[in-house]
Design an enzyme around this catalytic site. Structure first.
Site, mmCIF file in Angstrom:
data_model
loop_
_atom_site.group_PDB
_atom_site.id
_atom_site.type_symbol
_atom_site.label_atom_id
_atom_site.label_comp_id
_atom_site.label_asym_id
_atom_site.label_seq_id
_atom_site.Cartn_x
_atom_site.Cartn_y
_atom_site.Cartn_z
ATOM 1 N N THR A 13 2.632 46.750 -5.506
ATOM 2 C CA THR A 13 3.857 46.293 -6.188
ATOM 3 C C THR A 13 4.076 47.002 -7.527
ATOM 4 O OG1 THR A 13 2.602 44.505 -7.193
ATOM 5 C CG2 THR A 13 3.782 43.981 -5.159
ATOM 6 N N GLY A 14 3.120 47.819 -7.970
ATOM 7 C CA GLY A 14 3.248 48.497 -9.264
ATOM 8 C C GLY A 14 4.013 49.813 -9.149
ATOM 9 N N LEU A 83 -5.238 51.143 -6.837
ATOM 10 C CA LEU A 83 -4.335 51.247 -7.992
ATOM 11 C C LEU A 83 -4.198 49.924 -8.737
ATOM 12 C CD1 LEU A 83 -1.467 53.369 -6.372
ATOM 13 C CD2 LEU A 83 -3.659 54.110 -7.291
ATOM 14 N N SER A 87 -3.231 46.776 -16.341
ATOM 15 C CA SER A 87 -3.067 48.173 -16.765
ATOM 16 C C SER A 87 -2.461 48.326 -18.163
ATOM 17 C CB SER A 87 -2.175 48.901 -15.748
ATOM 18 O OG SER A 87 -0.841 48.434 -15.870
ATOM 19 N N THR A 128 -8.321 57.005 -15.902
ATOM 20 C CA THR A 128 -7.267 57.153 -16.917
ATOM 21 C C THR A 128 -7.712 57.967 -18.120
ATOM 22 O OG1 THR A 128 -6.065 55.908 -18.606
ATOM 23 C CG2 THR A 128 -8.008 54.861 -17.741
ATOM 24 N N GLU A 130 -7.239 57.072 -20.983
ATOM 25 C CA GLU A 130 -7.707 56.115 -21.998
ATOM 26 C C GLU A 130 -9.235 56.141 -22.104
ATOM 27 O OE1 GLU A 130 -6.294 53.650 -24.292
ATOM 28 O OE2 GLU A 130 -4.790 55.201 -24.088
ATOM 29 N N TYR A 152 -9.512 47.913 -22.183
ATOM 30 C CA TYR A 152 -8.998 48.543 -20.952
ATOM 31 C C TYR A 152 -9.760 49.846 -20.674
ATOM 32 C CZ TYR A 152 -5.817 51.355 -18.041
ATOM 33 O OH TYR A 152 -5.275 52.166 -17.067
ATOM 34 N N LYS A 156 -12.153 50.635 -17.476
ATOM 35 C CA LYS A 156 -11.874 51.758 -16.576
ATOM 36 C C LYS A 156 -13.057 52.729 -16.517
ATOM 37 C CE LYS A 156 -7.644 51.520 -14.744
ATOM 38 N NZ LYS A 156 -7.367 51.623 -13.307
ATOM 39 N N ARG A 187 8.701 52.149 -14.216
ATOM 40 C CA ARG A 187 7.675 51.756 -15.187
ATOM 41 C C ARG A 187 7.947 50.328 -15.679
ATOM 42 N NH1 ARG A 187 2.517 52.586 -16.941
ATOM 43 N NH2 ARG A 187 2.350 54.175 -18.546
HETATM 44 P P1 NAP Z 1 1.228 48.798 -12.816
HETATM 45 O O1 NAP Z 1 2.645 49.162 -12.580
HETATM 46 O O2 NAP Z 1 0.867 47.904 -13.947
HETATM 47 O O3 NAP Z 1 0.654 48.158 -11.456
HETATM 48 C C1 NAP Z 1 -0.574 47.462 -11.412
HETATM 49 C C2 NAP Z 1 -0.723 46.769 -10.075
HETATM 50 O O4 NAP Z 1 -1.949 46.004 -10.079
HETATM 51 C C3 NAP Z 1 0.401 45.774 -9.751
HETATM 52 O O5 NAP Z 1 0.706 45.875 -8.382
HETATM 53 C C4 NAP Z 1 -0.260 44.430 -10.063
HETATM 54 O O6 NAP Z 1 0.290 43.354 -9.341
HETATM 55 C C5 NAP Z 1 -1.678 44.699 -9.574
HETATM 56 N N1 NAP Z 1 -2.654 43.704 -10.053
HETATM 57 C C6 NAP Z 1 -2.897 43.366 -11.339
HETATM 58 N N2 NAP Z 1 -3.848 42.408 -11.378
HETATM 59 C C7 NAP Z 1 -4.190 42.139 -10.101
HETATM 60 C C8 NAP Z 1 -5.115 41.231 -9.487
HETATM 61 N N3 NAP Z 1 -5.887 40.397 -10.192
HETATM 62 N N4 NAP Z 1 -5.221 41.229 -8.133
HETATM 63 C C9 NAP Z 1 -4.451 42.051 -7.390
HETATM 64 N N5 NAP Z 1 -3.567 42.917 -7.913
HETATM 65 C C10 NAP Z 1 -3.436 42.963 -9.253
HETATM 66 O O7 NAP Z 1 0.347 50.135 -12.990
HETATM 67 P P2 NAP Z 1 0.687 51.655 -12.587
HETATM 68 O O8 NAP Z 1 1.333 52.311 -13.736
HETATM 69 O O9 NAP Z 1 1.294 51.687 -11.250
HETATM 70 O O10 NAP Z 1 -0.784 52.266 -12.516
HETATM 71 C C11 NAP Z 1 -1.545 52.251 -11.304
HETATM 72 C C12 NAP Z 1 -3.019 52.381 -11.637
HETATM 73 O O11 NAP Z 1 -3.244 53.596 -12.352
HETATM 74 C C13 NAP Z 1 -3.557 51.282 -12.544
HETATM 75 O O12 NAP Z 1 -4.897 51.046 -12.143
HETATM 76 C C14 NAP Z 1 -3.524 51.891 -13.932
HETATM 77 O O13 NAP Z 1 -4.504 51.277 -14.741
HETATM 78 C C15 NAP Z 1 -3.859 53.329 -13.607
HETATM 79 N N6 NAP Z 1 -3.311 54.336 -14.522
HETATM 80 C C16 NAP Z 1 -1.988 54.337 -14.842
HETATM 81 C C17 NAP Z 1 -1.488 55.334 -15.655
HETATM 82 C C18 NAP Z 1 -0.022 55.403 -16.008
HETATM 83 O O14 NAP Z 1 0.327 56.124 -16.963
HETATM 84 N N7 NAP Z 1 0.858 54.730 -15.277
HETATM 85 C C19 NAP Z 1 -2.350 56.357 -16.135
HETATM 86 C C20 NAP Z 1 -3.689 56.331 -15.752
HETATM 87 C C21 NAP Z 1 -4.156 55.335 -14.935
HETATM 88 P P3 NAP Z 1 1.576 42.527 -9.905
HETATM 89 O O15 NAP Z 1 2.769 43.349 -9.495
HETATM 90 O O16 NAP Z 1 1.462 41.250 -9.193
HETATM 91 O O17 NAP Z 1 1.413 42.433 -11.388
HETATM 92 O O1 F7E Z 2 1.661 53.053 -25.337
HETATM 93 C C1 F7E Z 2 2.562 53.250 -28.913
HETATM 94 C C2 F7E Z 2 1.235 52.617 -28.545
HETATM 95 O O2 F7E Z 2 1.723 51.063 -23.844
HETATM 96 C C3 F7E Z 2 1.777 54.411 -25.694
HETATM 97 C C4 F7E Z 2 -0.960 52.779 -19.426
HETATM 98 O O3 F7E Z 2 -0.296 53.198 -18.256
HETATM 99 O O4 F7E Z 2 -1.187 55.031 -20.188
HETATM 100 C C5 F7E Z 2 -0.683 53.756 -20.549
HETATM 101 O O5 F7E Z 2 -1.306 53.282 -21.725
HETATM 102 C C6 F7E Z 2 1.689 54.567 -27.196
HETATM 103 C C7 F7E Z 2 0.545 53.797 -27.865
HETATM 104 O O6 F7E Z 2 0.843 53.295 -22.981
HETATM 105 C C8 F7E Z 2 4.988 50.567 -29.044
HETATM 106 O O7 F7E Z 2 0.572 52.134 -29.698
HETATM 107 C C9 F7E Z 2 4.413 52.235 -30.293
HETATM 108 O O8 F7E Z 2 -0.064 54.600 -28.835
HETATM 109 O O9 F7E Z 2 3.226 53.012 -23.332
HETATM 110 P P1 F7E Z 2 1.937 52.525 -23.843
HETATM 111 P P2 F7E Z 2 -0.721 53.566 -23.194
HETATM 112 O O10 F7E Z 2 -1.338 52.586 -24.105
HETATM 113 O O11 F7E Z 2 -0.867 55.010 -23.540
HETATM 114 C C10 F7E Z 2 -2.603 55.090 -19.932
HETATM 115 C C11 F7E Z 2 -2.939 56.496 -19.526
HETATM 116 C C12 F7E Z 2 -3.051 54.053 -18.971
HETATM 117 O O12 F7E Z 2 -3.998 54.247 -18.226
HETATM 118 C C13 F7E Z 2 -2.460 52.702 -19.122
HETATM 119 O O13 F7E Z 2 -2.630 51.949 -17.922
HETATM 120 O O14 F7E Z 2 2.891 54.038 -27.763
HETATM 121 N N1 F7E Z 2 3.625 52.270 -29.187
HETATM 122 N N2 F7E Z 2 5.238 51.182 -30.239
HETATM 123 C C14 F7E Z 2 3.975 51.260 -28.386
HETATM 124 N N3 F7E Z 2 3.514 50.899 -27.171
HETATM 125 C C15 F7E Z 2 4.082 49.820 -26.583
HETATM 126 N N4 F7E Z 2 3.656 49.455 -25.343
HETATM 127 N N5 F7E Z 2 5.072 49.093 -27.205
HETATM 128 C C16 F7E Z 2 5.563 49.425 -28.442
HETATM 129 O O15 F7E Z 2 6.457 48.758 -28.967
#
Ligand code: NAP
Ligand code: F7E
Length: 332
Positions: A13-14, A83, A87, A128, A130, A152, A156, A187
């Protein structure tokens, strides 16, 4: 006759789960996906791409080993893409233990189920950037030592190492993609890019007056989610399991993102953006920049398929269209 391949995607669903499903369906896969039961169904992304009815959905919570085993039995997959995770980095500071359980320990639960029930499965773990967090070196690759800066990132990193450990200990085909930030119109609204494009669109249409943000100086290496999801598939098609960094190779500040997003709509962000201390994190990652040379060479992956400016334009236009059609009441 060639067997139809099947894939199980946790977190379908993400954002990534939805794009990966679409990609695998187009490749002819039978796609199964896990979702957790919540009070209101959360299938809007799958519906948005028109693929919800093409997927077999299985209820499953990452905290419940039995439900993971059942998902494996029902789907009998060739490939698993893990996935699902808590997150959102910011939420990991307010819910560190839940994050450790869901994002970290659940990966071990899943690997155990695979090891015991179907060790031939190919397993992808969503690692990630991170995990690099506080590393000060310029460009980060598969050989850079880790230094997570949030619960987080730490969760990870456990998931990353346990995936490697199961690969080495039990000879599983288990690998991790170390993906840098990737964004899209799907997103979640809490992440900074979508928060910005959504607010810019609302302001343009007179539906909002301001945008409150935290640290504008943070730099991220942002790419387009559908381009990144393709790599997950490519990693599982390799002869042997290996980890890969996936990144665009350029980084920008949040300020640059907000400036360009508002400029797309003819607006000056300085007239609308307010700095709000509540959006600052106890410890933020100041800058991330990835080096995806290994993926470019071995997966034939193109990190420049969608540029930074194109990404912003795609997101801004999608949000503008949404609010023009449906007004401010929509939740996605
Ligand atoms: P997302 O949109 O937040 O999706 C996360 C998914 O995990 C959703 O389907 C959520 O379900 C599910 N989930 C959360 N808690 C759960 C639980 N307890 N049991 C079962 N399902 C659960 O994240 P995304 O951006 O698609 O990212 C996919 C993966 O890549 C994540 O593991 C994230 O940490 C990792 N990642 C993302 C990025 C990025 O920039 N997007 C970068 C590096 C790594 P609900 O819909 O019910 O909330
Ligand atoms: O923040 C700054 C914040 O929450 C990016 C996840 O997908 O990527 C994601 O994590 C930056 C940070 O993403 C706001 O402080 C400023 O420096 O969009 P973000 P993230 O923390 O980089 C990594 C790769 C993952 O793996 C994660 O799952 O933006 N920032 N002002 C803000 N961030 C948010 N959210 N909101 C603000 O108002």
């Amino acid at each position: 006759m060639r067997k139809i391949k099947s894939a199980l995607i946790t977190g379908i669903t993400g954002q990534d789960g939805t794009y990966l499903s679409k990609f695998l369906l187009e490749k002819g896969y039978k796609v199964f996906g896990t979702y957790r039961r919540i009070s209101s169904p959360n299938f809007w992304r799958l519906e948005h791409l028109g693929i919800k009815d093409k997927i077999k959905l299985i209820p499953c919570d990452l905290l419940d080993e039995g439900s993971l085993a059942t998902a494996l039995k029902i789907s009998d997959p060739d490939e698993i893409y893990n996935l699902a995770a808590q997150s959102f980095v910011d939420a990991s500071f307010s819910e560190p233990i839940a994050t450790a359980q869901i994002t970290g320990l659940s990966v071990l639960r899943l690997l155990e189920v695979i090891r015991l029930l179907k060790p031939k499965i190919r397993f992808y773990q969503a690692s990630t950037s991170e995990m690099f967090g506080g590393v000060k070196k310029g460009s980060l690759n598969e050989n850079t030592p880790f230094y997570p800066k949030s619960p987080y990132g730490v969760a990870k990193l456990f998931a990353h190492w346990i995936t490697l450990n199961y690969r080495e200990s039990y000879n599983l085909f288990a690998c991790s993609g170390i993906l840098f930030n990737h964004e899209s119109p799907l997103r979640g609204q809490e992440f900074v890019t979508r928060k910005i494009t959504s607010a810019a669109a609302k302001i343009k249409l007179g539906l909002a007056k301001e945008l409150r943000l935290g640290n504008l100086d943070a730099k991220r290496d942002w790419g387009y989610a559908p381009d990144y999801c393709e790599c997950m598939y490519l990693m599982l098609q390799k002869k042997s399991p290996e980890d890969f960094v996936i990144a665009s190779g350029e980084n920008h500040t949040v300020r640059e993102f907000v400036q360009k997003a508002f400029a797309c709509l003819g607006l000056d962000y300085r007239d609308y953006v307010k700095i709000d201390k509540s959006f600052f994190r106890p410890s933020d990652v100041p800058s991330l920049l990835g080096d995806s040379k290994k993926a470019q060479k071995e997966l034939n992956w193109n990190p420049r398929k969608t540029s930074f400016d194109q990404l912003i334009k795609i997101m801004v236009e999608a949000d503008l269209e949404r609010y023009q059609q449906k007004g401010p009441g929509i939740i996605f």
